[in-house]
Structures are given as C-alpha cells and as structure tokens.
Design a protein around this motif. Sequence first.
Motif, PDB file in Angstrom:
ATOM      1  N   GLY A 130      10.099  -8.625-134.735  1.00  0.00           N
ATOM      2  CA  GLY A 130      10.409  -7.796-133.576  1.00  0.00           C
ATOM      3  C   GLY A 130       9.774  -8.305-132.288  1.00  0.00           C
ATOM      4  O   GLY A 130       9.435  -9.479-132.149  1.00  0.00           O
ATOM      5  N   TRP A 131       9.615  -7.375-131.351  1.00  0.00           N
ATOM      6  CA  TRP A 131       9.069  -7.735-130.045  1.00  0.00           C
ATOM      7  C   TRP A 131       7.653  -8.287-130.158  1.00  0.00           C
ATOM      8  O   TRP A 131       7.278  -9.187-129.414  1.00  0.00           O
ATOM      9  CB  TRP A 131       9.114  -6.547-129.085  1.00  0.00           C
ATOM     10  CG  TRP A 131       8.370  -6.834-127.821  1.00  0.00           C
ATOM     11  CD1 TRP A 131       7.251  -6.209-127.364  1.00  0.00           C
ATOM     12  CD2 TRP A 131       8.655  -7.862-126.866  1.00  0.00           C
ATOM     13  NE1 TRP A 131       6.825  -6.781-126.184  1.00  0.00           N
ATOM     14  CE2 TRP A 131       7.687  -7.805-125.859  1.00  0.00           C
ATOM     15  CE3 TRP A 131       9.645  -8.843-126.770  1.00  0.00           C
ATOM     16  CZ2 TRP A 131       7.660  -8.676-124.768  1.00  0.00           C
ATOM     17  CZ3 TRP A 131       9.631  -9.711-125.680  1.00  0.00           C
ATOM     18  CH2 TRP A 131       8.642  -9.617-124.696  1.00  0.00           C
ATOM     19  N   SER A 132       6.863  -7.795-131.101  1.00  0.00           N
ATOM     20  CA  SER A 132       5.487  -8.294-131.248  1.00  0.00           C
ATOM     21  C   SER A 132       5.457  -9.795-131.510  1.00  0.00           C
ATOM     22  O   SER A 132       4.661 -10.524-130.913  1.00  0.00           O
ATOM     23  CB  SER A 132       4.763  -7.565-132.383  1.00  0.00           C
ATOM     24  OG  SER A 132       4.649  -6.206-132.095  1.00  0.00           O
ATOM     25  N   ALA A 133       6.330 -10.262-132.375  1.00  0.00           N
ATOM     26  CA  ALA A 133       6.387 -11.693-132.678  1.00  0.00           C
ATOM     27  C   ALA A 133       6.878 -12.481-131.468  1.00  0.00           C
ATOM     28  O   ALA A 133       6.378 -13.576-131.188  1.00  0.00           O
ATOM     29  CB  ALA A 133       7.295 -11.945-133.878  1.00  0.00           C
ATOM     30  N   CYS A 134       7.827 -11.924-130.741  1.00  0.00           N
ATOM     31  CA  CYS A 134       8.340 -12.597-129.542  1.00  0.00           C
ATOM     32  C   CYS A 134       7.257 -12.669-128.463  1.00  0.00           C
ATOM     33  O   CYS A 134       7.123 -13.687-127.786  1.00  0.00           O
ATOM     34  CB  CYS A 134       9.574 -11.869-129.018  1.00  0.00           C
ATOM     35  SG  CYS A 134      10.971 -11.935-130.160  1.00  0.00           S
ATOM     36  N   LEU A 135       6.491 -11.606-128.322  1.00  0.00           N
ATOM     37  CA  LEU A 135       5.396 -11.605-127.347  1.00  0.00           C
ATOM     38  C   LEU A 135       4.368 -12.677-127.720  1.00  0.00           C
ATOM     39  O   LEU A 135       3.848 -13.376-126.851  1.00  0.00           O
ATOM     40  CB  LEU A 135       4.743 -10.227-127.263  1.00  0.00           C
ATOM     41  CG  LEU A 135       3.594 -10.079-126.271  1.00  0.00           C
ATOM     42  CD1 LEU A 135       4.045 -10.396-124.850  1.00  0.00           C
ATOM     43  CD2 LEU A 135       3.010  -8.670-126.351  1.00  0.00           C
ATOM     44  N   ALA A 136       4.094 -12.833-129.002  1.00  0.00           N
ATOM     45  CA  ALA A 136       3.153 -13.869-129.453  1.00  0.00           C
ATOM     46  C   ALA A 136       3.679 -15.261-129.090  1.00  0.00           C
ATOM     47  O   ALA A 136       2.909 -16.126-128.657  1.00  0.00           O
ATOM     48  CB  ALA A 136       2.917 -13.760-130.959  1.00  0.00           C
ATOM     49  N   VAL A 137       4.970 -15.486-129.245  1.00  0.00           N
ATOM     50  CA  VAL A 137       5.577 -16.767-128.862  1.00  0.00           C
ATOM     51  C   VAL A 137       5.395 -16.983-127.363  1.00  0.00           C
ATOM     52  O   VAL A 137       4.997 -18.064-126.915  1.00  0.00           O
ATOM     53  CB  VAL A 137       7.078 -16.812-129.249  1.00  0.00           C
ATOM     54  CG1 VAL A 137       7.788 -17.986-128.596  1.00  0.00           C
ATOM     55  CG2 VAL A 137       7.231 -16.850-130.763  1.00  0.00           C
ATOM     56  N   PHE A 138       5.679 -15.947-126.577  1.00  0.00           N
ATOM     57  CA  PHE A 138       5.536 -16.072-125.128  1.00  0.00           C
ATOM     58  C   PHE A 138       4.082 -16.363-124.736  1.00  0.00           C
ATOM     59  O   PHE A 138       3.820 -17.208-123.872  1.00  0.00           O
ATOM     60  CB  PHE A 138       6.035 -14.824-124.397  1.00  0.00           C
ATOM     61  CG  PHE A 138       5.729 -14.890-122.935  1.00  0.00           C
ATOM     62  CD1 PHE A 138       6.472 -15.711-122.102  1.00  0.00           C
ATOM     63  CD2 PHE A 138       4.664 -14.189-122.402  1.00  0.00           C
ATOM     64  CE1 PHE A 138       6.163 -15.818-120.752  1.00  0.00           C
ATOM     65  CE2 PHE A 138       4.343 -14.288-121.057  1.00  0.00           C
ATOM     66  CZ  PHE A 138       5.102 -15.106-120.227  1.00  0.00           C
ATOM     67  N   LEU A 139       3.136 -15.676-125.349  1.00  0.00           N
ATOM     68  CA  LEU A 139       1.723 -15.891-125.022  1.00  0.00           C
ATOM     69  C   LEU A 139       1.291 -17.325-125.330  1.00  0.00           C
ATOM     70  O   LEU A 139       0.500 -17.911-124.596  1.00  0.00           O
ATOM     71  CB  LEU A 139       0.844 -14.887-125.760  1.00  0.00           C
ATOM     72  CG  LEU A 139       0.926 -13.448-125.251  1.00  0.00           C
ATOM     73  CD1 LEU A 139       0.158 -12.507-126.168  1.00  0.00           C
ATOM     74  CD2 LEU A 139       0.429 -13.343-123.815  1.00  0.00           C
ATOM     75  N   ARG A 140       1.823 -17.891-126.410  1.00  0.00           N
ATOM     76  CA  ARG A 140       1.523 -19.299-126.730  1.00  0.00           C
ATOM     77  C   ARG A 140       2.023 -20.207-125.607  1.00  0.00           C
ATOM     78  O   ARG A 140       1.316 -21.106-125.153  1.00  0.00           O
ATOM     79  CB  ARG A 140       2.155 -19.692-128.066  1.00  0.00           C
ATOM     80  CG  ARG A 140       1.912 -21.150-128.451  1.00  0.00           C
ATOM     81  CD  ARG A 140       2.591 -21.544-129.756  1.00  0.00           C
ATOM     82  NE  ARG A 140       3.989 -21.177-129.861  1.00  0.00           N
ATOM     83  CZ  ARG A 140       5.000 -21.841-129.265  1.00  0.00           C
ATOM     84  NH1 ARG A 140       4.751 -22.892-128.522  1.00  0.00           N
ATOM     85  NH2 ARG A 140       6.247 -21.448-129.432  1.00  0.00           N
ATOM     86  N   ILE A 141       3.227 -19.952-125.132  1.00  0.00           N
ATOM     87  CA  ILE A 141       3.796 -20.752-124.040  1.00  0.00           C
ATOM     88  C   ILE A 141       2.969 -20.563-122.766  1.00  0.00           C
ATOM     89  O   ILE A 141       2.618 -21.531-122.090  1.00  0.00           O
ATOM     90  CB  ILE A 141       5.270 -20.350-123.795  1.00  0.00           C
ATOM     91  CG1 ILE A 141       6.115 -20.688-125.014  1.00  0.00           C
ATOM     92  CG2 ILE A 141       5.820 -21.024-122.534  1.00  0.00           C
ATOM     93  CD1 ILE A 141       7.455 -19.988-125.048  1.00  0.00           C
TER      94      ILE A 141
END
Length: 180
Positions: A130-141
């Motif tokens: 969900g959004w939590s995993a997507c937010l983690a991807v964004f934070l890595r970037i």
Amino acid sequence: LVGSEMCIRDRLEEVRHVENIKLVDGNVFSWEMCQPSLLLAQVLRDNVQLRRAYVKALQEKPCTLQEPWNILLIFDEFTPGSLAFPQLARKTMDVAFNFLEVGEAVLSTAASWVMPVAVRAKKMSHAVGGWSACLAVFLRILLVGDLGLSTAGCVFCHEGQTYTIFGKLKAICSDGEGLK
C-alpha cells in the motif's frame, strides 16, 4: 498555448523519475514522479525570490554533509471537485517537502514547498504494501538514492556562487488517516 505545453513537458522531462511498483495482482505500475533534488534545483533556478531566501538561510545556517538541514515532509490525499460533488475516483496522494532552516516566513508560503509526487491514490492502494511501501520507496529516492539529499545533495547557483543543500529527515506530517 502549444509552445507553453512543450515548455512544460521539457521542464518535466528534466526532472522525471520512474519507479516500478509491484501491484497485489502481480502486475507492475510505472510510478512517474519528479526526482526531488532535481526538482528543487529547477525551482531554485527559476524562482529568484526563493533562491535568495535559501541563500540567506544558508548564510545564517551553513549546510554540509556532516551537518545537513532538516527536511519537513508532508503528504495528504487531495479530492478534486466541490464539497457537494467530490470526484472520489480522481483522489491524488500529494507529497511535498521543505527545510526547517528556511524559516517560518518561507515555510508559510505555499509556493516554497517542493511537490515531487502527485499520484492517484487508488493506484497506490493496489501496490504491495500500500501507500506505506510507496512512501518508503519515495523516502529512499529523496534521501539516499543516487541524487539523494543525504548523499549527493542539491546543487544550485546564485550570482556566480555554487551552493549545495544536504538534508536529513526531521519530521513527516499528515492528517490522522495518513499517519495511520
């Protein structure tokens, strides 16, 4: 208008970043966003008033890799339409960031926030995690990717001087539903 649209497309292409997100049905979604450091550099290049505010803040609080500025990150869903007729199928998740060190006057100006993500909320709800995993991807970037603010920083120029802004995550803000 055609020339303006081409200019906007060219500007978006300069900062475009794509991440492949696995969906729960096994398919992959190509998540297009703006690369945060490149977008920040573009905004500072094009907005002399904001660039001056950043330079002033850098003079007051120098920024180095060892002593980075503090990143404030906000995210929330936006529903277009009116209160009487919201367009729920078009909800977007928006993510923006700024730096604590630029000061309250700059932080209170909506145009000073950099918004690299605006994505349909429904698409993110179908992502694995969900959004939590997507937010983690964004934070890595944002932080530790090839152009991350914690690793490479954001470089911009003002009056012949080159500046680099490094950042570390200080706070993530959202409403109660977003933080849940």
